[in-house]
Design a protein around this motif. Structure first.
Motif, mmCIF file in Angstrom:
data_model
loop_
_atom_site.group_PDB
_atom_site.id
_atom_site.type_symbol
_atom_site.label_atom_id
_atom_site.label_comp_id
_atom_site.label_asym_id
_atom_site.label_seq_id
_atom_site.Cartn_x
_atom_site.Cartn_y
_atom_site.Cartn_z
ATOM 1 N N VAL A 13 -36.008 7.930 -36.219
ATOM 2 C CA VAL A 13 -35.157 7.808 -35.041
ATOM 3 C C VAL A 13 -33.810 7.281 -35.530
ATOM 4 C CG1 VAL A 13 -34.884 6.782 -32.755
ATOM 5 C CG2 VAL A 13 -37.191 7.217 -33.643
ATOM 6 N N HIS A 14 -32.768 8.072 -35.298
ATOM 7 C CA HIS A 14 -31.455 7.682 -35.827
ATOM 8 C C HIS A 14 -30.830 6.586 -34.969
ATOM 9 C CE1 HIS A 14 -31.434 10.615 -39.001
ATOM 10 N NE2 HIS A 14 -32.076 11.399 -38.156
ATOM 11 N N ILE A 15 -30.199 5.673 -35.637
ATOM 12 C CA ILE A 15 -29.652 4.507 -34.944
ATOM 13 C C ILE A 15 -28.166 4.376 -35.235
ATOM 14 C CG2 ILE A 15 -29.769 1.983 -34.839
ATOM 15 C CD1 ILE A 15 -32.713 2.206 -35.122
ATOM 16 N N ARG A 16 -27.417 4.227 -34.140
ATOM 17 C CA ARG A 16 -25.964 4.054 -34.279
ATOM 18 C C ARG A 16 -25.650 2.594 -34.607
ATOM 19 N NH1 ARG A 16 -24.590 5.533 -29.094
ATOM 20 N NH2 ARG A 16 -24.650 3.339 -28.661
ATOM 21 N N ALA A 17 -24.695 2.375 -35.517
ATOM 22 C CA ALA A 17 -24.326 0.995 -35.858
ATOM 23 C C ALA A 17 -23.638 0.330 -34.671
ATOM 24 C CB ALA A 17 -23.390 1.010 -37.061
ATOM 25 N N GLU A 18 -23.912 -0.928 -34.497
ATOM 26 C CA GLU A 18 -23.332 -1.711 -33.387
ATOM 27 C C GLU A 18 -22.651 -2.934 -34.005
ATOM 28 O OE1 GLU A 18 -22.966 -1.007 -29.768
ATOM 29 O OE2 GLU A 18 -25.085 -0.527 -30.018
ATOM 30 N N PRO A 68 -34.786 -0.810 -32.172
ATOM 31 C CA PRO A 68 -33.502 -0.107 -32.284
ATOM 32 C C PRO A 68 -32.302 -1.018 -32.093
ATOM 33 C CG PRO A 68 -34.653 0.485 -30.243
ATOM 34 C CD PRO A 68 -35.604 -0.317 -31.065
ATOM 35 N N ARG A 69 -32.444 -2.034 -31.255
ATOM 36 C CA ARG A 69 -31.300 -2.911 -31.010
ATOM 37 C C ARG A 69 -31.012 -3.767 -32.238
ATOM 38 N NH1 ARG A 69 -28.314 -0.715 -28.089
ATOM 39 N NH2 ARG A 69 -27.156 -2.673 -27.903
ATOM 40 N N LEU A 70 -32.074 -4.331 -32.828
ATOM 41 C CA LEU A 70 -31.855 -5.186 -34.005
ATOM 42 C C LEU A 70 -31.337 -4.357 -35.174
ATOM 43 C CD1 LEU A 70 -34.960 -7.513 -33.765
ATOM 44 C CD2 LEU A 70 -32.549 -8.181 -33.561
ATOM 45 N N LEU A 71 -31.885 -3.153 -35.327
ATOM 46 C CA LEU A 71 -31.442 -2.317 -36.446
ATOM 47 C C LEU A 71 -30.001 -1.844 -36.241
ATOM 48 C CD1 LEU A 71 -34.533 -0.268 -37.617
ATOM 49 C CD2 LEU A 71 -33.923 -2.654 -37.973
ATOM 50 N N ALA A 72 -29.613 -1.656 -34.991
ATOM 51 C CA ALA A 72 -28.223 -1.263 -34.722
ATOM 52 C C ALA A 72 -27.276 -2.360 -35.214
ATOM 53 C CB ALA A 72 -28.019 -1.008 -33.232
ATOM 54 N N TYR A 73 -27.617 -3.605 -34.939
ATOM 55 C CA TYR A 73 -26.754 -4.706 -35.403
ATOM 56 C C TYR A 73 -26.835 -4.846 -36.922
ATOM 57 C CZ TYR A 73 -26.157 -5.993 -30.533
ATOM 58 O OH TYR A 73 -25.831 -5.972 -29.211
ATOM 59 N N ALA A 74 -28.039 -4.615 -37.488
ATOM 60 C CA ALA A 74 -28.159 -4.684 -38.956
ATOM 61 C C ALA A 74 -27.255 -3.620 -39.584
ATOM 62 C CB ALA A 74 -29.621 -4.485 -39.372
ATOM 63 N N ARG A 75 -27.245 -2.432 -39.005
ATOM 64 C CA ARG A 75 -26.365 -1.368 -39.517
ATOM 65 C C ARG A 75 -24.893 -1.765 -39.340
ATOM 66 N NH1 ARG A 75 -28.758 3.201 -40.965
ATOM 67 N NH2 ARG A 75 -26.851 4.416 -40.861
ATOM 68 N N GLY A 76 -24.610 -2.380 -38.191
ATOM 69 C CA GLY A 76 -23.246 -2.859 -37.941
ATOM 70 C C GLY A 76 -22.830 -3.891 -38.984
ATOM 71 N N ALA A 77 -23.807 -4.604 -39.497
ATOM 72 C CA ALA A 77 -23.524 -5.631 -40.514
ATOM 73 C C ALA A 77 -23.483 -5.030 -41.913
ATOM 74 C CB ALA A 77 -24.597 -6.718 -40.443
ATOM 75 N N GLY A 78 -23.654 -3.715 -42.002
ATOM 76 C CA GLY A 78 -23.526 -3.066 -43.307
ATOM 77 C C GLY A 78 -24.834 -2.914 -44.060
ATOM 78 N N ILE A 218 -34.397 -10.580 -26.929
ATOM 79 C CA ILE A 218 -33.862 -9.431 -26.182
ATOM 80 C C ILE A 218 -32.416 -9.217 -26.619
ATOM 81 C CG2 ILE A 218 -35.349 -9.689 -24.169
ATOM 82 C CD1 ILE A 218 -32.899 -10.963 -22.714
ATOM 83 N N ASP A 219 -31.929 -8.002 -26.408
ATOM 84 C CA ASP A 219 -30.509 -7.757 -26.650
ATOM 85 C C ASP A 219 -29.792 -7.867 -25.312
ATOM 86 O OD1 ASP A 219 -28.037 -7.165 -27.481
ATOM 87 O OD2 ASP A 219 -28.391 -5.024 -27.762
ATOM 88 N N ILE A 220 -29.055 -8.953 -25.155
ATOM 89 C CA ILE A 220 -28.409 -9.182 -23.854
ATOM 90 C C ILE A 220 -27.297 -8.166 -23.585
ATOM 91 C CG2 ILE A 220 -29.036 -11.629 -23.790
ATOM 92 C CD1 ILE A 220 -26.263 -12.315 -24.749
ATOM 93 N N PHE A 221 -26.936 -7.387 -24.599
ATOM 94 C CA PHE A 221 -25.899 -6.365 -24.396
ATOM 95 C C PHE A 221 -26.482 -4.964 -24.185
ATOM 96 C CE2 PHE A 221 -24.208 -9.723 -27.175
ATOM 97 C CZ PHE A 221 -23.246 -10.230 -26.310
ATOM 98 N N ALA A 222 -27.797 -4.853 -24.209
ATOM 99 C CA ALA A 222 -28.426 -3.539 -24.039
ATOM 100 C C ALA A 222 -28.309 -3.071 -22.581
ATOM 101 C CB ALA A 222 -29.904 -3.630 -24.430
ATOM 102 N N VAL A 223 -28.490 -1.771 -22.378
ATOM 103 C CA VAL A 223 -28.450 -1.215 -21.015
ATOM 104 C C VAL A 223 -29.455 -1.960 -20.134
ATOM 105 C CG1 VAL A 223 -28.881 0.854 -19.631
ATOM 106 C CG2 VAL A 223 -27.753 1.062 -21.859
ATOM 107 N N LYS A 224 -30.608 -2.284 -20.698
ATOM 108 C CA LYS A 224 -31.663 -2.992 -19.970
ATOM 109 C C LYS A 224 -31.198 -4.318 -19.379
ATOM 110 C CE LYS A 224 -35.539 -2.197 -20.007
ATOM 111 N NZ LYS A 224 -36.535 -2.224 -21.063
ATOM 112 N N ASN A 225 -30.221 -4.941 -20.057
ATOM 113 C CA ASN A 225 -29.837 -6.299 -19.650
ATOM 114 C C ASN A 225 -28.385 -6.432 -19.226
ATOM 115 O OD1 ASN A 225 -32.457 -7.363 -20.284
ATOM 116 N ND2 ASN A 225 -31.921 -7.075 -22.440
#
Ligand code: UDP
Length: 494
Positions: A13-18, A68-78, A218-225
């Motif tokens: 599942v591809h994840i966009r960097a955040e 996916p949320r944690l990995l998005a931030y990990a990708r954002g962190a390089g 939880i990711d407080i910035f996710a659509v869910k929250n």
């Protein structure tokens, strides 16, 4: 890459960097500085490596919510963080659901967990490992989630990866079922360098020397929250068929993860008698997978008691879960929902008019998240009457939304709710009367409800957000002794 025909293979599942910058205002200058330092260390340790996460479903449930949320931030962190979802057969998922129940101390369907089941489990994982091992390189970090993936540990360790197993479920007082599950999983787990648990009481003797406790988040910035104006939340629920339509209501809109505006366009599949709840009807809401351990039938029984004991209360009950065929690794959903519907049919007409059983659309996961968000925000009381609960992200989500939560004092719910301070705990999860009286307390006392909700929000901010979780991941790399490439260790491994 295609797997040889007939072989099971994981799907990426591809994840966009955040970017992590969204956390800066929350953390203050000092906190933001600490996070950046941690992230910088993690990036250096992971340079040239991949951080693989493997689980068994991309939708439905807390693990699919978090990864996916944690990995998005990990990708954002390089960090090159990637998510693989293994492929299983119906028999495999029946065995792993049985294991899931056993880890919770429950018998599930009572089926055996013997040599035949182990052979079936190993065979499915052998197929998946073949494809996975074409990608994993020596020195990579592989985080395997839950019992479905534990058997992949030896193969991943054999190629020279750092293997960590993370268990999101558990039982505070282990019994024979728990022991059976650990025996089943032991051969796989022996190859894991570390094992992560949500609570210290979940750590089995087999992993005591390699255990790390990391609480979910939880990711407080996710659509869910994401924040939702009350009238937009009502419009979304009205559109989904969960609330009466208001004249002049705004559009049922939300903001997608990529920042673009979207509308809720699908409706929920609802079992009800009569009309949708009015806008000002107090709603008691439980959201969760259709799983017997979430005890949706118990919620209905408790609500029936409440309605009898307090005939003047206008409250209605919404039990909501994902569309029953949508969660690949949860084969019990349809039968659990059918049991709840059967119980609902046995109730008096007047009660059936006040209980709504809703399957939420899952085709578009962000749309589903928007509906869940709206439900949680509009609820007068959010309940989680689980008989067992690994952690309970639905509790965290509702607490973040300043809702008063009434939940069973089981598993990780006890790490979130301090009784009477940021929610109410039901000490005997099998007692519908205790549950009913706690729900009645918050329904009848607006001041209490507001006080619990306000404190709940603060407590989630302090303990259960993504920035804390990312810091724990950085700590994990330290514990694994993953060294930056410049030290020579990784380059030797490659
Ligand atoms: N959930 C969802 N849609 C639904 C029902 C549940 O997105 O229709 C989400 C819910 O919001 C939460 C997760 O599934 O994020 C459930 O996590 P939890 O830890 O409460 O329980 P689990 O399913 O992992 O046992």
């Amino acid at each position: 890459m295609l797997a040889p025909s007939g072989m099971l293979a994981p799907t990426e599942v591809h994840i966009r960097a955040e970017p992590l910058t969204c956390f800066a205002p929350l953390l203050g200058e000092a906190g933001w500085h600490v996070l950046q330092e941690r992230v910088e260390q993690a990036r250096a340790r992971m340079a040239g490596r991949t951080f693989w996460n493997v689980n068994s479903t991309s939708r439905g449930g807390g693990v699919a919510e978090m990864i996916p949320r944690l990995l998005a931030y990990a990708r954002g962190a390089g960090v090159d963080a990637r998510w693989m979802v293994l492929e299983g057969t119906p028999d495999f998922f029946r065995v792993t659901k049985r294991l899931h129940h056993a880890l919770h101390g429950s018998r599930g369907d009572g089926s055996p967990l013997g040599a035949d089941e182990h052979a079936l489990y190993d065979e499915v994982l052998r197929d998946n490992a073949e494809e996975l091992l074409a990608l994993v390189r020596p020195g990579d970090v592989v985080l395997l989630h839950d019992p479905q993936t534990a058997g992949l540990a030896p193969a991943c360790a054999a190629v020279g990866a750092h293997v960590v197993w993370r268990c999101h479920v558990g039982c505070d007082t282990p019994n024979a079922e728990v022991v059976r599950a650990w025996e089943f999983l032991a051969p796989g787990l022996a190859a894991a360098q570390l094992a992560i648990f949500s609570r210290a009481s979940y750590v089995p003797p087999q992993c005591a020397d390699r255990a790390l406790v990391v609480q979910p988040s939880i990711d407080i910035f996710a659509v869910k929250n994401q924040p939702l104006a009350p009238d937009v939340a009502r419009a979304i629920l009205a559109h989904a068929g969960l609330l009466r339509v208001e004249p002049g209501a705004p559009e049922p809109v939300f903001t997608r993860g990529d920042g673009l505006p979207a509308r809720v366009s699908r409706g929920a599949d609802i079992v009800r008698l009569g009309s949708t709840p009015a806008v000002d009807t107090p709603l008691v809401v439980q959201v969760g997978r259709w799983d017997p351990l979430k005890d949706p039938a118990g919620v209905l029984r408790g609500f029936a008691l409440l309605a009898r004991a307090a005939p003047g209360l206008r409250a209605e009950l919404v039990l909501a879960g994902p569309a029953v065929t949508s969660v690949a690794d949860d084969p019990e959903a349809a039968s659990t929902l059918n049991d709840v519907i059967a119980l609902w049919r046995q109730q008096p007409h007047s009660l059936r008019q006040r209980v709504h059983l809703a399957c939420l659309p899952m085709r578009d996961l962000e749309e589903n998240a928007a509906i869940v968000n709206a439900l949680q925000r509009h609820a007068t009381v959010v309940v989680q009457k689980s008989l067992q609960e690994g952690f309970g992200l639905t509790v965290t989500e509702a607490m973040w939304k300043e809702r008063p939560v009434v939940a069973s004092a089981v598993g990780g719910i006890q790490d979130q709710i301090v009784d009477g301070v940021n929610g109410l705990l039901v000490h005997d999860p099998s007692d519908p009367a205790e549950f009913a009286s706690a729900v009645r307390r918050v329904l009848c006392d607006g001041e209490l409800a507001a006080r619990l909700g306000a404190r709940a929000h603060q407590d989630v901010l302090t303990h259960f957000t993504g920035s804390r979780h990312l810091t724990d991941f950085a700590r994990l790399l330290e514990r694994l002794d993953v060294q930056p490439e410049s030290s020579g260790v990784a380059s030797m491994a490659h």
